[in-house]
Design an enzyme around this catalytic site. Structure first.
Site, short mmCIF file in Angstrom:
data_model
loop_
_atom_site.label_atom_id
_atom_site.label_comp_id
_atom_site.label_asym_id
_atom_site.label_seq_id
_atom_site.Cartn_x
_atom_site.Cartn_y
_atom_site.Cartn_z
N GLU A 129 0.82 -1.22 0.00
CA GLU A 129 0.00 0.00 0.00
C GLU A 129 0.85 1.27 0.00
O GLU A 129 0.65 2.17 0.82
CB GLU A 129 -0.96 -0.01 1.20
CG GLU A 129 -2.00 -1.10 1.09
CD GLU A 129 -3.12 -1.01 2.12
OE1 GLU A 129 -3.04 -0.21 3.08
OE2 GLU A 129 -4.10 -1.76 1.96
N GLU A 141 -5.58 -8.24 -0.53
CA GLU A 141 -6.26 -7.93 0.75
C GLU A 141 -7.71 -7.63 0.44
O GLU A 141 -8.00 -6.71 -0.35
CB GLU A 141 -5.63 -6.71 1.45
CG GLU A 141 -4.36 -7.02 2.17
CD GLU A 141 -3.89 -5.85 3.04
OE1 GLU A 141 -4.73 -5.18 3.66
OE2 GLU A 141 -2.67 -5.63 3.08
O1 AHR Z 1 -5.20 -5.91 6.93
C1 AHR Z 1 -5.07 -4.79 7.73
C2 AHR Z 1 -4.35 -3.65 7.04
O2 AHR Z 1 -5.12 -3.18 5.98
C3 AHR Z 1 -3.04 -3.99 6.37
O3 AHR Z 1 -1.97 -3.95 7.25
C4 AHR Z 1 -2.90 -2.92 5.34
O4 AHR Z 1 -2.16 -3.34 4.23
C5 AHR Z 1 -4.32 -2.54 5.01
O5 AHR Z 1 -4.51 -1.19 5.08
#
Ligand code: AHR
Length: 502
Positions: free
Chosen positions: A175, A294
Site C-alpha cells: 500500500e 487484501e
Molecule cells: O489488513 C489490515 C491492514 O489493511 C493492512 O496492514 C494494510 O495493508 C491494510 O490497510
C-alpha cells in the site's frame, strides 16, 4: 420479470478461465493477535513442539488455503526481517510503528515457513519498500531462496534451515499509495524503486514472481492514476498488480451493503483496463494479471481499536466480530473473483486468524469459526476447476450507491476431472424467497449432490466461542429434471448447489 423469479443458463462452453486456486489465499500480519495468540502460543495446551496452535492449524486446513501473505501489511513498511531470524533469545524487541505495538520477534520468517507447511500453504512474502529498499530485498531473497555458499544463504543454514525455502511470490512493498504508510511514496517514487528492487531480485532468483503495489481501495484520490504511473515503471519486471479493498455497513443500510461487491467488480474491471492501456502503450506482449491480496469486511472494530493503549504486545486489534450479512457480502466478493478468473490469479482474504478473520481464538482457550468462515470454505473447497459465465435474468433493485443490482448474484465452477458442477448463489432480497430455474442441459446425466444454505432471520446474528448461531445446513430445496434445475433461494441467503455426474 416477476419480483421473485429468476432464470439462469449454465453451459459447459461458456468458459471464463481455469480458476487459479491461489484466489483462495489468505494473509497473516504481525498485527494484534494474528501471530501471537493465533498462530503461535507456546503455552497453549494444544500447542505443538514448535509452539503452533494445533486447533488453529486444523481450522486453517478445513479452509484449504493455498497461499498466505506475510509478514504485512502496513507492518512490513518498517520491518527489519533480520530481527526475526536466528536464536530467539537474541532477537530484539522493537517498536512496531504501523500498529504502535511492541514486536517481540519470537516468530519470524523461518517459523512462518514451517507453519505454512503444516497448513499446506505456500508463502507470499512482502519486502519493505517503506524504510528500506533494494539491498534489504535482495538480501532477504538470498537468505530465503539461495541454495548456499554465500553470506545470507549460509546464515539461513546456520539458523537451522539447510534447504532453501524457495518462496516464489514476492510483494514489492505494501500500500505504498497510502499516506498512512511508513515511507509512503508518490507513484513515480514508488514505481522507480519497485522497478529497481524487482530487477535486483530477479537477478538473485529469476524464478520468482513479483507483485507491484496497486491502490489501497477504490476511494483513493490517486486511483487509477496510481496504477497507470507505477505500471509504466514496473510493467516488465512485475507479474501482478495488487488490489486491496475492505467494505463495511456503518450506516446500517443492508440493501446497499450487499451490493458493494459491484464496486469490487468495477474496481477489477478498471484495473484490468489500466493494465491493458499500459500494455498497449508499451507495445508489450505481456498481459499483467491481478493479485487481490487484501479483501474482506472491516469496520466493526474501528471504535474499540481507538481505545487500545499503544506499545503493548499482541493486543486485541482489528477483532471484528462478523454477523450474518457480512457472510453474504463475503460470498459475493468471492464470486466476483470467480467471474474474473481470467485475470484475477491470486487473492488473499485479510486476514486469517483473530485480525479481521474467519478464525478466532481465546488466549489459552478455544478456537472458533466466524460467520464468514463458511462462504470462504465453500468456495475454496468447491470452487476448483473452470469458472463458467452464468447467463442470469434476475429481478433488480436500486440502493443508495448502486443501480440495477441483480437480486441473484452468482458464479459457477465446473470441475471436469471430478465431473462436478458447483453453483454459488446469493439471494440479496431481504424479504422474499426467489424461485430460480437453471438450464443445465449441457450437463447430461448430472444429479444434485446437495444444496447447501447459509441463512438466518437476524441479519446481525453472530457466532461466539460458546455458540455457533450462523452455520450452514443442507436442506436447500432444489430438484433437477430433464436438464432443468428448479431451486428456491431463501430470502437473504448464501447457497451452494452441487451437481455431479453419476
Ligand atoms: O489488513 C489490515 C491492514 O489493511 C493492512 O496492514 C494494510 O495493508 C491494510 O490497510
Amino acid at each position: 420479470m416477476a419480483e421473485n423469479k429468476a432464470k439462469m443458463i449454465i453451459d459447459k462452453e461458456f468458459r471464463i478461465s481455469e480458476v487459479d486456486e491461489r484466489i483462495y489465499g489468505s494473509f497473516i500480519e504481525h498485527l494484534g493477535r494474528a501471530v501471537y495468540g493465533g498462530v503461535f502460543e507456546p503455552d497453549h495446551p494444544d500447542a505443538d513442539e514448535n509452539g503452533f496452535r494445533k486447533d488453529v492449524i486444523k481450522l486453517v486446513q478445513e479452509l484449504q488455503v493455498p497461499i498466505i501473505r506475510y509478514p504485512g501489511g502496513n507492518m512490513v513498511s518498517a520491518y527489519d526481517w533480520e530481527d526475526g531470524v536466528g536464536p530467539r533469545d537474541k532477537r530484539p524487541k522493537r517498536l512496531e510503528l504501523a500498529w504502535r505495538t511492541v514486536e517481540t520477534n519470537q516468530m519470524g520468517t523461518n517459523e512462518f515457513v514451517d507453519w505454512s507447511k503444516q497448513v499446506n500453504a505456500d508463502v507470499m512474502m512482502a519486502v519493505n519498500l517503506g524504510t528500506r529498499g533494494i539491498d534489504d530485498a535482495r538480501n532477504y531473497l538470498e537468505y530465503c531462496n539461495h541454495s548456499g555458499g554465500t553470506y545470507y544463504s549460509d546464515l539461513r543454514k546456520k539458523h537451522g534451515y539447510e534447504n532453501p525455502h524457495n518462496i516464489k511470490t514476492w510483494c514489492l512493498g505494501n500500500e505504498m499509495d497510502g499516506p498512512w504508510q511508513v515511507g509512503h511514496k508518490t507513484a513515480d517514487e514508488y514505481g522507480r524503486l519497485a522497478l529497481e528492487t524487482g530487477k535486483a531480485m530477479k537477478l538473485v532468483d529469476p524464478s520468482i514472481e513479483l507483485v507491484s503495489c496497486g491502490s489501497s481501495h477504490t476511494k483513493m484520490p490517486t486511483f487509477p492514476e496510481w496504477e497507470a504511473t507505477t505500471l509504466d515503471h514496473t510493467y516488465e519486471v512485475a507479474d501482478y498488480v495488487s488490489l486491496h479493498q475492505y467494505y463495511g455497513n456503518p450506516e446500517n443500510d443492508t440493501a446497499n451493503y450487499l451490493a458493494k461487491s459491484m464496486d469490487m467488480d468495477h474496481f477489477i474491471k478498471t484495473v484490468i483496463s489500466t493494465c491493458d492501456y499500459i500494455k498497449a502503450k508499451k507495445r508489450s506482449k505481456k498481459t499483467m494479471n491481478l493479485s487481490f491480496d487484501e479483501w474482506n469486511v472491516w469496520y466493526h472494530s474501528h471504535q474499540q481499536d481507538q481505545e487500545i493503549d499503544p506499545w503493548s504486545v499482541a493486543p486485541p486489534q482489528l477483532e471484528d466480530v462478523y454477523n450474518f450479512e457480512d457472510a453474504l457480502l463475503v460470498g459475493s466478493m468471492l464470486m466476483s473473483f470467480l467471474r474474473h478468473a481470467d485475470r484475477v490469479k491470486m487473492a488473499c482474504m485479510a486476514q486469517l486468524v483473530n485480525v479481521i478473520a474467519p478464525i478466532m481464538t481465546e488466549n489459552g482457550g478455544k478456537a472458533w469459526k466466524q460467520t464468514i468462515f463458511y462462504p470462504y470454505m465453500h468456495v475454496s473447497v468447491f470452487g476448483r476447476g473452470v469458472s463458467l459465465q452464468p447467463v442470469i435474468s434476475s429481478p433488480k433493485y436500486d440502493s443508495k450507491e448502486f443501480t440495477d443490482i441483480p437480486y441473484i448474484d452468482s458464479a459457477v465452477v465446473y470441475n471436469e476431472e471430478k465431473e462436478e458442477l458447483n453453483v454459488f448463489l446469493v439471494n440479496r432480497h431481504l424479504t422474499d424467497n426467489i424461485d430460480l430455474s437453471i438450464d443445465v442441459r449441457s450437463f447430461v446425466e448430472y444429479q444434485i449432490v446437495e444444496h447447501i444454505v447459509l441463512e438466518h432471520d437476524d441479519m446481525k446474528a453472530t457466532n461466539t466461542v460458546v455458540e455457533e448461531k450462523v452455520k450452514p445446513h443442507t436442506k436447500g430445496s432444489s430438484i433437477l429434471k430433464d436438464g432443468m434445475l428448479e431451486g428456491r433461494l431463501s430470502k437473504a441467503s448464501w447457497n451452494v448447489i452441487r451437481l455431479k455426474k453419476y
